[in-house]
Design an enzyme around this catalytic site. Structure first.
Site, PDB file in Angstrom:
ATOM      1  N   HIS A  17       0.785  -1.196   0.041  1.00  0.00           N
ATOM      2  CA  HIS A  17       0.028   0.217   0.096  1.00  0.00           C
ATOM      3  C   HIS A  17       0.927   1.342   0.031  1.00  0.00           C
ATOM      4  O   HIS A  17       0.681   2.095  -0.749  1.00  0.00           O
ATOM      5  CB  HIS A  17      -0.822   0.301   1.234  1.00  0.00           C
ATOM      6  CG  HIS A  17      -1.815  -0.880   1.356  1.00  0.00           C
ATOM      7  ND1 HIS A  17      -2.500  -1.484   2.382  1.00  0.00           N
ATOM      8  CD2 HIS A  17      -2.787  -1.257   0.441  1.00  0.00           C
ATOM      9  CE1 HIS A  17      -3.327  -2.289   2.432  1.00  0.00           C
ATOM     10  NE2 HIS A  17      -3.593  -2.390   1.082  1.00  0.00           N
ATOM     11  N   LYS A  41     -16.541  -6.569   5.641  1.00  0.00           N
ATOM     12  CA  LYS A  41     -15.700  -7.412   6.252  1.00  0.00           C
ATOM     13  C   LYS A  41     -15.414  -6.943   7.491  1.00  0.00           C
ATOM     14  O   LYS A  41     -15.624  -5.841   7.974  1.00  0.00           O
ATOM     15  CB  LYS A  41     -14.201  -7.365   5.609  1.00  0.00           C
ATOM     16  CG  LYS A  41     -14.019  -7.512   4.046  1.00  0.00           C
ATOM     17  CD  LYS A  41     -12.544  -7.294   3.643  1.00  0.00           C
ATOM     18  CE  LYS A  41     -12.740  -7.044   1.887  1.00  0.00           C
ATOM     19  NZ  LYS A  41     -11.639  -6.341   1.616  1.00  0.00           N
ATOM     20  N   ARG A  90      -1.438  -6.122  -8.230  1.00  0.00           N
ATOM     21  CA  ARG A  90      -0.377  -7.074  -7.648  1.00  0.00           C
ATOM     22  C   ARG A  90      -0.200  -8.072  -8.796  1.00  0.00           C
ATOM     23  O   ARG A  90       0.959  -8.529  -9.105  1.00  0.00           O
ATOM     24  CB  ARG A  90      -0.562  -7.889  -6.462  1.00  0.00           C
ATOM     25  CG  ARG A  90      -0.313  -6.874  -5.282  1.00  0.00           C
ATOM     26  CD  ARG A  90      -1.148  -7.547  -3.889  1.00  0.00           C
ATOM     27  NE  ARG A  90      -2.454  -7.888  -4.002  1.00  0.00           N
ATOM     28  CZ  ARG A  90      -3.440  -7.970  -3.229  1.00  0.00           C
ATOM     29  NH1 ARG A  90      -2.806  -8.042  -2.148  1.00  0.00           N
ATOM     30  NH2 ARG A  90      -4.628  -8.219  -3.414  1.00  0.00           N
ATOM     31  N   SER A 128      -2.915  -7.452   3.138  1.00  0.00           N
ATOM     32  CA  SER A 128      -3.590  -7.262   4.672  1.00  0.00           C
ATOM     33  C   SER A 128      -3.929  -8.429   5.164  1.00  0.00           C
ATOM     34  O   SER A 128      -3.818  -8.794   6.309  1.00  0.00           O
ATOM     35  CB  SER A 128      -4.728  -6.214   4.727  1.00  0.00           C
ATOM     36  OG  SER A 128      -4.204  -4.813   4.096  1.00  0.00           O
TER      37      SER A 128
HETATM   38  O1  PNS Z   1      -8.655  -2.495   0.072  1.00  0.00           O
HETATM   39  P1  PNS Z   1      -9.914  -3.246  -0.525  1.00  0.00           P
HETATM   40  O2  PNS Z   1     -10.848  -3.711   0.552  1.00  0.00           O
HETATM   41  O3  PNS Z   1      -9.811  -3.883  -1.555  1.00  0.00           O
HETATM   42  O4  PNS Z   1     -10.867  -1.699  -1.265  1.00  0.00           O
HETATM   43  C1  PNS Z   1     -11.995  -1.697  -1.551  1.00  0.00           C
HETATM   44  C2  PNS Z   1     -12.538  -0.536  -1.985  1.00  0.00           C
HETATM   45  C3  PNS Z   1     -12.552   0.378  -0.613  1.00  0.00           C
HETATM   46  C4  PNS Z   1     -11.850   0.593  -2.916  1.00  0.00           C
HETATM   47  C5  PNS Z   1     -14.265  -0.731  -2.407  1.00  0.00           C
HETATM   48  O5  PNS Z   1     -14.717  -1.661  -1.554  1.00  0.00           O
HETATM   49  C6  PNS Z   1     -14.893   0.552  -2.189  1.00  0.00           C
HETATM   50  O6  PNS Z   1     -14.710   1.290  -3.078  1.00  0.00           O
HETATM   51  N1  PNS Z   1     -16.032   0.675  -1.566  1.00  0.00           N
HETATM   52  C7  PNS Z   1     -16.809   1.629  -1.207  1.00  0.00           C
HETATM   53  C8  PNS Z   1     -18.245   1.368  -1.879  1.00  0.00           C
HETATM   54  C9  PNS Z   1     -18.214   1.472  -3.353  1.00  0.00           C
HETATM   55  O7  PNS Z   1     -18.157   2.476  -3.901  1.00  0.00           O
HETATM   56  N2  PNS Z   1     -18.277   0.379  -4.074  1.00  0.00           N
HETATM   57  C10 PNS Z   1     -18.269   0.276  -5.398  1.00  0.00           C
HETATM   58  C11 PNS Z   1     -19.433   0.682  -6.085  1.00  0.00           C
HETATM   59  S1  PNS Z   1     -19.687  -0.433  -7.314  1.00  0.00           S
END
Ligand code: PNS
Length: 158
Positions: A17, A41, A90, A128
């Site tokens: 990150h 989660k 990744r 993570s």
């Molecule tokens: O580190 P992560 O958990 O892979 O991040 C995922 C994240 C936070 C980028 C994604 O889940 C997100 O943007 N969530 C907010 C809700 C949202 O906007 N969802 C996508 C719309 S389809």
């Protein structure tokens, strides 16, 4: 001014990150690290702890700010007047999900763009999830997380 967001759960922040945040901070004028509050989660670290770890890890990056967000990422972008989302890739296994996310976000907010940065190969296996698993089994996560946050991570786990 070009404002970008690196969104994520950051539960906890990893070296992978931090690499994306550092490189992202050179692409935009202001970079916001958006920490998702209401993830489905169950996090190991509270949003306050995750933010503390990120602030410590990025304290040497003057154009980086760490903020929590809940709800849709595109709404957070609009609130912050940001038009760029920066995500790390990744491996090819990340691609399908990231492509879906980028396309869904863009259909909700056509003015935004997603920029993908390929992860530094030395961090490509770090996640993570792996860090949490090692922590659960009292292992050493020194190779996976920023040195500046290591002590804090162990404190939070006590
Ligand atoms: O580190 P992560 O958990 O892979 O991040 C995922 C994240 C936070 C980028 C994604 O889940 C997100 O943007 N969530 C907010 C809700 C949202 O906007 N969802 C996508 C719309 S389809």
């Amino acid at each position: 001014m070009r404002i970008g967001v690196v969104p994520g759960s950051f539960d906890p922040v990893t070296l992978g990150h931090l690499d994306i945040i550092e490189r992202g901070s050179r692409i935009v004028d202001r970079l916001i690290v958006g920490v998702l509050e209401n993830s489905s989660k169950q996090p190991m670290f509270t949003v306050e702890q995750r933010i503390m770890l990120l602030k410590k890890a990025t304290e040497n990056l003057p154009n980086v700010e760490v903020l929590p967000f809940s709800g849709l990422l595109v709404d957070f972008l609009k609130e912050q007047h940001a038009t760029e989302v920066i995500r790390g890739l990744r491996a090819v296994t990340d691609f399908e999900y990231e492509l879906q996310l980028a396309q869904a976000n863009r259909s909700l907010y056509p003015e935004m763009e997603t920029i993908f940065l390929t992860t530094n190969v030395s961090y490509s296996y770090i996640s993570s999830t792996i860090v949490k698993d090692v922590l659960k089994h009292n292992g050493d996560v020194g190779h996976f997380v920023p040195a500046s946050t290591l002590e804090m991570i162990y404190q939070f786990r006590r």
